[in-house]
Design an enzyme around this catalytic site. Structure first.
Site, PDB file in Angstrom:
ATOM      1  N   HIS A   1      70.641 -29.323  13.610  1.00 35.26           N
ATOM      2  CA  HIS A   1      71.475 -29.387  14.816  1.00 35.26           C
ATOM      3  C   HIS A   1      71.380 -28.077  15.604  1.00 35.26           C
ATOM      4  O   HIS A   1      71.523 -28.068  16.829  1.00 35.26           O
ATOM      5  CB  HIS A   1      72.948 -29.627  14.456  1.00 35.26           C
ATOM      6  CG  HIS A   1      73.228 -30.991  13.921  1.00 35.26           C
ATOM      7  ND1 HIS A   1      73.043 -31.312  12.601  1.00 35.26           N
ATOM      8  CD2 HIS A   1      73.680 -32.112  14.535  1.00 35.26           C
ATOM      9  CE1 HIS A   1      73.381 -32.581  12.417  1.00 35.26           C
ATOM     10  NE2 HIS A   1      73.765 -33.086  13.571  1.00 35.26           N
TER      11      HIS A   1
ATOM     12  N   ASP B   1      66.295 -38.990  14.526  1.00 32.77           N
ATOM     13  CA  ASP B   1      67.597 -38.354  14.590  1.00 32.77           C
ATOM     14  C   ASP B   1      67.877 -38.055  16.064  1.00 32.77           C
ATOM     15  O   ASP B   1      67.024 -38.242  16.937  1.00 32.77           O
ATOM     16  CB  ASP B   1      67.608 -37.073  13.748  1.00 32.77           C
ATOM     17  CG  ASP B   1      68.985 -36.735  13.207  1.00 32.77           C
ATOM     18  OD1 ASP B   1      69.976 -37.266  13.744  1.00 32.77           O
ATOM     19  OD2 ASP B   1      69.075 -35.925  12.263  1.00 32.77           O
TER      20      ASP B   1
END
Length: 300
Positions: free
Chosen positions: A221, A292
């Site tokens: 992230h 993702d």
């Protein structure tokens, strides 16, 4: 392009259907899916490949229609300060606007990642993590918790839960550990099998993540992550829970943004032809592969 079929729960009569009849029903479903696909424009086919963030209540139905989106994924903000009726209505508005039924998904893993149950409007307390549940009641509690979770999501119009987490992590200091089962590859495989089986019975789509396995690496992230482990480590450990989930009938596999040098030292797994080949050919997965989140720092 993948075709996603979300099955309804089996009752006593349908569970006794002979194998030959079940096979013929599957052929009919595949033929119907092909018929829909053959009637789609190129723009619709492209739109169906995108599972995007829900924008807002005002623009979501129009975007779903205009771009023929495959699905919306909802985050915490989409449930905050909303009633159950609000959520049901906003999802139904999108379905009504779309000519092709949409996938509506959330990350409701339990523990650290709960998009719905974090709000008391939807559940008195957030769903617990797999590790907490197993410690309290073993696989039996994990299965009953999964059933309750599916029931809640389906009641809102959500048909995909981006779960279970299949990553093998036994190091409590690693980024992904608290979201995992917390055991070795075999224990994680059994957990994944139980959860995927129950999700299938409940009639909600399952997503195995994060292929090919996060391990004890850092957070994609916020940073580019490079995994230097040997391919044999994945084959003997990380792949096993994914194989178990595939064998149990999981609908989708989500691929991480980790750069795995043993597979492809140039591209993140999510964008790697070789990683996708391994998933298709070596693990035999013929369902839907998804990346993702494309807004994560590892690839932006």
């Amino acid at each position: 392009m993948g075709v996603f079929l979300c099955c309804t729960p089996a009752d006593e009569e349908t569970s006794q259907v002979p194998a030959q009849e079940e096979a013929s029903e599957e052929v009919v479903e595949i033929d119907r899916a092909q018929e829909i696909l053959d009637g789609m424009t190129m723009e619709e086919k492209v739109g169906q490949m995108f599972f995007v963030r829900y924008p807002d209540d005002e623009t979501a139905p129009n975007d779903a229609s205009e771009y023929s989106l495959g699905g919306y994924i909802l985050f915490g903000k989409d449930f905050q300060d909303k009633t159950t009726a609000d959520v049901i209505n906003q999802i139904q508005a999108c379905q009504d606007a779309s000519s092709i039924p949409m996938l509506i998904g959330v990350d409701e893993e339990g523990g650290l990642v709960n998009r719905v149950s974090r709000y008391t409007e939807f559940r008195s307390e957030p769903f617990k993590s797999p590790q907490e549940l197993y410690a309290e009641g073993g696989y039996e509690l994990l299965v009953s918790d999964t059933a309750e979770k599916c029931e809640l999501l389906i009641s809102l119009g959500i048909n995909v839960n981006l779960a279970p987490v299949c990553d093998v992590s036994e190091g409590s200091s690693s980024f992904i550990y608290d979201r995992t089962f917390g055991g070795d590859a075999l224990a994680t495989s059994e957990y994944v099998t139980e959860v995927v089986n129950q999700m299938s019975i409940s009639g909600i789509g399952s997503v195995l993540k994060h292929f090919p396995g996060y391990g004890d690496n850092g957070d994609t992230h916020t940073d580019i992550i490079v995994d230097d482990r040997a391919l044999e480590v994945f084959e003997n450990s990380d792949f096993l829970p994914f194989k178990a989930g595939i064998a149990a009938g999981a609908n989708m596999v989500l691929v991480s943004h980790n750069i795995v040098n043993a597979m492809d030292s140039e591209y993140p797994a999510s964008l790697s032809t070789e990683v996708h080949r391994i998933l298709r050919e070596d693990l035999g997965f013929d369902g839907v592969i998804m990346t993702d989140d494309l807004s994560m720092e590892a690839i932006t």
